[in-house]
Scaffold this motif. Structure first.
Motif, PDB file in Angstrom:
ATOM      1  N   PRO A 130       0.793  -1.196   0.044  1.00  0.00           N
ATOM      2  CA  PRO A 130      -0.035  -0.079  -0.194  1.00  0.00           C
ATOM      3  C   PRO A 130       0.869   1.434   0.089  1.00  0.00           C
ATOM      4  CG  PRO A 130      -0.158  -0.967   2.223  1.00  0.00           C
ATOM      5  CD  PRO A 130       0.581  -1.754   1.221  1.00  0.00           C
ATOM      6  N   ARG A 131       0.133   2.143  -0.358  1.00  0.00           N
ATOM      7  CA  ARG A 131       0.966   3.752  -0.237  1.00  0.00           C
ATOM      8  C   ARG A 131      -0.005   4.253   0.716  1.00  0.00           C
ATOM      9  NH1 ARG A 131       5.737   4.925  -2.202  1.00  0.00           N
ATOM     10  NH2 ARG A 131       5.948   6.770  -3.454  1.00  0.00           N
ATOM     11  N   GLU A 132       0.696   5.191   1.462  1.00  0.00           N
ATOM     12  CA  GLU A 132      -0.088   5.750   2.755  1.00  0.00           C
ATOM     13  C   GLU A 132       0.128   7.293   2.694  1.00  0.00           C
ATOM     14  OE1 GLU A 132      -0.122   1.950   5.673  1.00  0.00           O
ATOM     15  OE2 GLU A 132       0.953   3.735   6.277  1.00  0.00           O
ATOM     16  N   LEU A 133      -0.901   8.032   3.070  1.00  0.00           N
ATOM     17  CA  LEU A 133      -0.494   9.512   3.384  1.00  0.00           C
ATOM     18  C   LEU A 133      -1.450   9.869   4.462  1.00  0.00           C
ATOM     19  CD1 LEU A 133       1.090  11.635   1.968  1.00  0.00           C
ATOM     20  CD2 LEU A 133      -0.912  12.299   0.476  1.00  0.00           C
ATOM     21  N   ARG A 134      -0.954  10.769   5.374  1.00  0.00           N
ATOM     22  CA  ARG A 134      -1.752  11.245   6.507  1.00  0.00           C
ATOM     23  C   ARG A 134      -2.527  12.758   6.065  1.00  0.00           C
ATOM     24  NH1 ARG A 134       0.121   9.636  11.912  1.00  0.00           N
ATOM     25  NH2 ARG A 134       1.482   7.630  11.589  1.00  0.00           N
ATOM     26  N   TYR A 135      -3.845  12.798   6.634  1.00  0.00           N
ATOM     27  CA  TYR A 135      -4.432  14.068   6.360  1.00  0.00           C
ATOM     28  C   TYR A 135      -4.956  14.367   7.602  1.00  0.00           C
ATOM     29  CZ  TYR A 135      -4.656  11.879   1.488  1.00  0.00           C
ATOM     30  OH  TYR A 135      -4.241  11.305   0.340  1.00  0.00           O
ATOM     31  N   SER A 136      -5.254  15.841   7.670  1.00  0.00           N
ATOM     32  CA  SER A 136      -5.585  16.457   8.898  1.00  0.00           C
ATOM     33  C   SER A 136      -7.176  16.310   9.029  1.00  0.00           C
ATOM     34  CB  SER A 136      -5.383  17.825   8.961  1.00  0.00           C
ATOM     35  OG  SER A 136      -5.690  18.614   7.856  1.00  0.00           O
ATOM     36  N   ALA A 137      -7.982  15.841   7.699  1.00  0.00           N
ATOM     37  CA  ALA A 137      -9.555  15.688   7.883  1.00  0.00           C
ATOM     38  C   ALA A 137      -9.642  14.498   8.956  1.00  0.00           C
ATOM     39  CB  ALA A 137      -9.672  15.301   6.335  1.00  0.00           C
ATOM     40  N   SER A 138     -11.073  14.291   9.108  1.00  0.00           N
ATOM     41  CA  SER A 138     -11.484  13.177  10.062  1.00  0.00           C
ATOM     42  C   SER A 138     -11.342  11.919   9.274  1.00  0.00           C
ATOM     43  CB  SER A 138     -12.825  13.369  10.802  1.00  0.00           C
ATOM     44  OG  SER A 138     -13.814  13.428   9.414  1.00  0.00           O
ATOM     45  N   PRO A 139     -11.391  10.740   9.540  1.00  0.00           N
ATOM     46  CA  PRO A 139     -11.548   9.656   9.013  1.00  0.00           C
ATOM     47  C   PRO A 139     -12.835   9.480   8.064  1.00  0.00           C
ATOM     48  CG  PRO A 139     -10.669   9.224  11.254  1.00  0.00           C
ATOM     49  CD  PRO A 139     -11.019  10.416  11.166  1.00  0.00           C
ATOM     50  N   GLU A 140     -13.774   9.971   8.645  1.00  0.00           N
ATOM     51  CA  GLU A 140     -14.945   9.847   8.077  1.00  0.00           C
ATOM     52  C   GLU A 140     -14.976  10.933   6.625  1.00  0.00           C
ATOM     53  OE1 GLU A 140     -19.944  10.738   8.514  1.00  0.00           O
ATOM     54  OE2 GLU A 140     -18.757  10.512  10.235  1.00  0.00           O
TER      55      GLU A 140
END
Length: 124
Positions: A31-41
């Protein structure tokens, strides 16, 4: 004569099973992953929307699990597997893809993750 024929058929069947087992093996998905500041939903919903905008058919989606599976119905079939999880300060989106039965290299998914970043309004 019957014994020889029986052994020949048995050997042929064993060889066919071995050959088919070799064809069925696939490489593991990276997998390729990236973090976001948005909520998981929010990240999950926007990711699903992005898949549909790009012509993917979402076959399975479960917000509670943060998992989705989508296919692009053109030859060879493309398949995306999405996992969204909660991390401190936002969400982590993990994406992997298959082209036919072969995994795509993770770096190929970077433009998709950047497009999701854009949809979430998080581009620098």
């Amino acid at each position: 004569m019957k014994s020889l024929r029986k052994h020949f058929l048995t050997a042929t069947a064993v060889l066919m099973v071995i050959m088919l087992a070799g064809c069925a093996s696939t490489q593991p998905l990276e997998p390729r992953e990236l973090r976001y500041s948005a909520s998981p939903e929010q990240a999950f919903r926007e990711a699903i929307e992005l898949m549909m905008e790009q012509g993917y058919v979402v076959r399975h989606a479960d917000l509670a699990l943060g998992r989705a599976d989508a296919t692009l119905a053109r030859w060879p079939e493309y398949r995306l597997q999405l996992q969204v999880s909660e991390v401190p300060g936002g969400s982590r989106v993990s994406l992997s893809a298959l082209r036919g039965n072969q995994p795509l290299p993770p770096y190929v998914l970077d433009p998709w993750l950047v497009e999701l970043q854009h949809k979430l309004g998080e581009l620098p």
